[in-house]
Design a protein around this motif. Structure first.
Motif, PDB file in Angstrom:
ATOM      1  N   SER A 194       0.830  -1.204   0.000  1.00  0.00           N
ATOM      2  CA  SER A 194       0.000   0.000   0.000  1.00  0.00           C
ATOM      3  C   SER A 194       0.862   1.251   0.000  1.00  0.00           C
ATOM      4  O   SER A 194       2.086   1.187   0.146  1.00  0.00           O
ATOM      5  CB  SER A 194      -0.917   0.012   1.225  1.00  0.00           C
ATOM      6  OG  SER A 194      -0.131   0.129   2.406  1.00  0.00           O
ATOM      7  N   ARG A 195       0.208   2.396  -0.121  1.00  0.00           N
ATOM      8  CA  ARG A 195       0.927   3.667  -0.120  1.00  0.00           C
ATOM      9  C   ARG A 195       1.652   3.898   1.204  1.00  0.00           C
ATOM     10  O   ARG A 195       2.685   4.568   1.232  1.00  0.00           O
ATOM     11  CB  ARG A 195      -0.055   4.824  -0.363  1.00  0.00           C
ATOM     12  CG  ARG A 195      -0.751   4.760  -1.712  1.00  0.00           C
ATOM     13  CD  ARG A 195      -1.558   6.020  -1.957  1.00  0.00           C
ATOM     14  NE  ARG A 195      -2.325   5.927  -3.198  1.00  0.00           N
ATOM     15  CZ  ARG A 195      -2.848   6.965  -3.837  1.00  0.00           C
ATOM     16  NH1 ARG A 195      -2.722   8.184  -3.323  1.00  0.00           N
ATOM     17  NH2 ARG A 195      -3.518   6.794  -4.950  1.00  0.00           N
ATOM     18  N   ASN A 233      -0.752  10.009  -8.115  1.00  0.00           N
ATOM     19  CA  ASN A 233      -1.696   8.892  -7.957  1.00  0.00           C
ATOM     20  C   ASN A 233      -1.398   7.787  -8.960  1.00  0.00           C
ATOM     21  O   ASN A 233      -1.477   6.599  -8.642  1.00  0.00           O
ATOM     22  CB  ASN A 233      -3.137   9.383  -8.128  1.00  0.00           C
ATOM     23  CG  ASN A 233      -3.632  10.139  -6.911  1.00  0.00           C
ATOM     24  OD1 ASN A 233      -3.197   9.878  -5.793  1.00  0.00           O
ATOM     25  ND2 ASN A 233      -4.539  11.086  -7.124  1.00  0.00           N
ATOM     26  N   PHE A 236       1.549   5.803  -7.731  1.00  0.00           N
ATOM     27  CA  PHE A 236       1.171   4.835  -6.693  1.00  0.00           C
ATOM     28  C   PHE A 236       0.464   3.623  -7.301  1.00  0.00           C
ATOM     29  O   PHE A 236       0.627   2.498  -6.825  1.00  0.00           O
ATOM     30  CB  PHE A 236       0.288   5.488  -5.638  1.00  0.00           C
ATOM     31  CG  PHE A 236       1.026   6.396  -4.695  1.00  0.00           C
ATOM     32  CD1 PHE A 236       2.156   5.960  -4.035  1.00  0.00           C
ATOM     33  CD2 PHE A 236       0.587   7.690  -4.478  1.00  0.00           C
ATOM     34  CE1 PHE A 236       2.852   6.788  -3.155  1.00  0.00           C
ATOM     35  CE2 PHE A 236       1.267   8.529  -3.607  1.00  0.00           C
ATOM     36  CZ  PHE A 236       2.406   8.080  -2.948  1.00  0.00           C
ATOM     37  N   GLU A 237      -0.321   3.856  -8.342  1.00  0.00           N
ATOM     38  CA  GLU A 237      -1.019   2.744  -8.999  1.00  0.00           C
ATOM     39  C   GLU A 237      -0.034   1.778  -9.640  1.00  0.00           C
ATOM     40  O   GLU A 237      -0.315   0.590  -9.777  1.00  0.00           O
ATOM     41  CB  GLU A 237      -1.988   3.285 -10.049  1.00  0.00           C
ATOM     42  CG  GLU A 237      -3.216   3.965  -9.456  1.00  0.00           C
ATOM     43  CD  GLU A 237      -4.096   4.608 -10.518  1.00  0.00           C
ATOM     44  OE1 GLU A 237      -3.769   4.450 -11.723  1.00  0.00           O
ATOM     45  OE2 GLU A 237      -5.076   5.263 -10.152  1.00  0.00           O
ATOM     46  N   CYS A 240       2.034   0.220  -6.066  1.00  0.00           N
ATOM     47  CA  CYS A 240       1.318  -0.256  -4.875  1.00  0.00           C
ATOM     48  C   CYS A 240       0.226  -1.249  -5.253  1.00  0.00           C
ATOM     49  O   CYS A 240      -0.691  -0.923  -6.019  1.00  0.00           O
ATOM     50  CB  CYS A 240       0.716   0.911  -4.098  1.00  0.00           C
ATOM     51  SG  CYS A 240       1.949   2.067  -3.483  1.00  0.00           S
ATOM     52  N   ASP A 243      -3.554  -0.339  -4.951  1.00  0.00           N
ATOM     53  CA  ASP A 243      -4.004   0.725  -5.853  1.00  0.00           C
ATOM     54  C   ASP A 243      -4.133   0.260  -7.303  1.00  0.00           C
ATOM     55  O   ASP A 243      -4.621   0.999  -8.156  1.00  0.00           O
ATOM     56  CB  ASP A 243      -3.037   1.910  -5.796  1.00  0.00           C
ATOM     57  CG  ASP A 243      -3.227   2.756  -4.552  1.00  0.00           C
ATOM     58  OD1 ASP A 243      -4.278   3.382  -4.416  1.00  0.00           O
ATOM     59  OD2 ASP A 243      -2.309   2.779  -3.705  1.00  0.00           O
ATOM     60  N   GLN A 244      -3.689  -0.943  -7.587  1.00  0.00           N
ATOM     61  CA  GLN A 244      -3.699  -1.435  -8.962  1.00  0.00           C
ATOM     62  C   GLN A 244      -5.061  -2.002  -9.349  1.00  0.00           C
ATOM     63  O   GLN A 244      -5.810  -2.499  -8.501  1.00  0.00           O
ATOM     64  CB  GLN A 244      -2.627  -2.514  -9.144  1.00  0.00           C
ATOM     65  CG  GLN A 244      -1.217  -1.976  -9.015  1.00  0.00           C
ATOM     66  CD  GLN A 244      -0.164  -3.063  -9.137  1.00  0.00           C
ATOM     67  OE1 GLN A 244      -0.413  -4.243  -8.875  1.00  0.00           O
ATOM     68  NE2 GLN A 244       1.049  -2.670  -9.522  1.00  0.00           N
ATOM     69  N   SER A 245      -5.369  -1.933 -10.647  1.00  0.00           N
ATOM     70  CA  SER A 245      -6.578  -2.560 -11.169  1.00  0.00           C
ATOM     71  C   SER A 245      -6.340  -4.070 -11.210  1.00  0.00           C
ATOM     72  O   SER A 245      -5.317  -4.528 -11.734  1.00  0.00           O
ATOM     73  CB  SER A 245      -6.889  -2.044 -12.572  1.00  0.00           C
ATOM     74  OG  SER A 245      -7.175  -0.662 -12.530  1.00  0.00           O
ATOM     75  N   LYS A 253     -10.269  -2.082  -8.148  1.00  0.00           N
ATOM     76  CA  LYS A 253      -8.930  -2.049  -7.576  1.00  0.00           C
ATOM     77  C   LYS A 253      -8.760  -3.308  -6.725  1.00  0.00           C
ATOM     78  O   LYS A 253      -9.730  -3.865  -6.195  1.00  0.00           O
ATOM     79  CB  LYS A 253      -8.738  -0.807  -6.703  1.00  0.00           C
ATOM     80  CG  LYS A 253      -8.880   0.514  -7.456  1.00  0.00           C
ATOM     81  CD  LYS A 253      -7.770   0.704  -8.456  1.00  0.00           C
ATOM     82  CE  LYS A 253      -7.840   2.092  -9.092  1.00  0.00           C
ATOM     83  NZ  LYS A 253      -6.820   2.277 -10.153  1.00  0.00           N
ATOM     84  N   LYS A 255      -7.605  -3.547  -3.796  1.00  0.00           N
ATOM     85  CA  LYS A 255      -8.053  -3.287  -2.426  1.00  0.00           C
ATOM     86  C   LYS A 255      -9.534  -3.583  -2.253  1.00  0.00           C
ATOM     87  O   LYS A 255      -9.939  -4.262  -1.295  1.00  0.00           O
ATOM     88  CB  LYS A 255      -7.769  -1.834  -2.049  1.00  0.00           C
ATOM     89  CG  LYS A 255      -8.152  -1.493  -0.615  1.00  0.00           C
ATOM     90  CD  LYS A 255      -7.771  -0.051  -0.281  1.00  0.00           C
ATOM     91  CE  LYS A 255      -8.101   0.280   1.166  1.00  0.00           C
ATOM     92  NZ  LYS A 255      -7.700   1.661   1.519  1.00  0.00           N
TER      93      LYS A 255
END
Length: 295
Positions: A194-195, A233, A236-237, A240, A243-245, A253, A255
């Motif tokens: 994560s971030r 952002n 981070f995608e 992290c 945050d990724q698709s 995402k 998450k």
């Protein structure tokens, strides 16, 4: 005879064999260096050390799980042909079992530990395999995870172990979910969960780069800050996991996908064989022809 550290050091320098192997050789030969060298050669250990300067950037990753403990390890060799060798596969399995059971802190500690409790060290075991297989082989790295009964491991090996992933999910026993997340990690190559795991230093460094990019594009300073945050952002995608698709459902995402199933990702490790190592550049056809021409 008392075997001194100086004697062990001298034998190591002459043969390249491991510390414990050198000590045993000196004990068996009553401190005679020349006889100790012969002893190591007879055992195949000195022969293994002669391969120490070779490039070993091929190999495989391997996962071993025993109840609430799991390990992801990488073993390197010189050619990808060796990874298909049954002896190499057995080596991976034996190392995996040992690491899960003993949980050493690092590779150096692991190499000096006894395997099977029979007096043979892990280093000696690997050297014996080198002598039989004929290539440099090394245990490069490993990561051990422990979990509770309410968590689950996700393991995935891609293309026979060229990429290996081990993840830990809390709040679920859904093994398929955990494996799906591991597969996503193999494909998307996140660096962090994560971030929160990204250091302030790395974030600020990226922010400064993005700011310079925006200014070099001629953007007005009054909107640069907003642009930078938007681009951050995206950064981070890329790095992290949460945050990724999700690769199996790009509209969500990772998450949210995991949270909807009542779980959270707590940790993961991803190994790609040979990453960061120098690889030998060679033309296999030319190598074969050079051998033919010598005959």
């Amino acid at each position: 005879m008392n075997i001194t550290a100086k004697m062990v050091k001298e034998l190591r320098e002459k043969t390249g064999a491991g510390m414990m192997d050198c000590k045993k050789a000196l004990q068996e030969t009553e401190g005679n260096i020349d006889k100790a060298i012969d002893y190591l050669r007879e055992k195949g250990i000195a022969k293994a050390s002669k391969k120490a300067d070779r490039i070993a950037a091929e190999g495989a990753t391997f996962v071993d799980v025993d109840n609430n403990t799991a390990v992801l390890l990488e073993v390197n060799c010189e050619t990808d042909f060796v990874t298909k060798n049954d002896m190499f596969k057995d080596l991976l399995g034996e190392l995996g079992k040992h690491l899960v059971k003993e949980q050493p802190a690092n590779v150096e500690e692991a190499l000096q530990q006894k395997l099977h409790g029979d007096g043979e060290t892990v280093e000696t075991f690997i050297n014996a395999a080198i002598a039989k297989i004929g290539e440099k082989i090394s245990l490069r790295r490993f990561t051990i995870f422990n979990k509770t009964d309410n968590d689950v491991f996700g393991a995935y090996l891609h293309m026979g172990g060229s990429i290996g992933v081990l993840s830990v999910l809390e709040g679920t026993n859904d093994e398929q979910l955990a494996k799906d997340i591991a597969m996503h990690i193999a494909a998307a190559k996140p660096k962090y969960v994560s971030r929160d795991a990204v250091s302030e230093e790395e974030t600020n460094h990226e922010r400064e780069i993005l700011k310079a990019q925006a200014l070099n594009e001629g953007k007005p300073e009054n909107i640069v800050e907003k642009m930078v945050e938007g681009r951050l952002n995206k950064f981070f995608e890329e790095i992290c996991l949460l945050d990724q698709s999700f690769i199996k459902d790009p509209d969500q995402k990772v998450k949210k996908y995991v949270a909807d199933k009542g779980a959270t990702v707590t940790s993961f490790v991803r190994y790609e064989v040979g990453e960061g190592l120098e690889k030998r550049e060679e033309n296999f056809a030319e190598e074969v022809m050079s051998q033919v021409n010598k005959k």
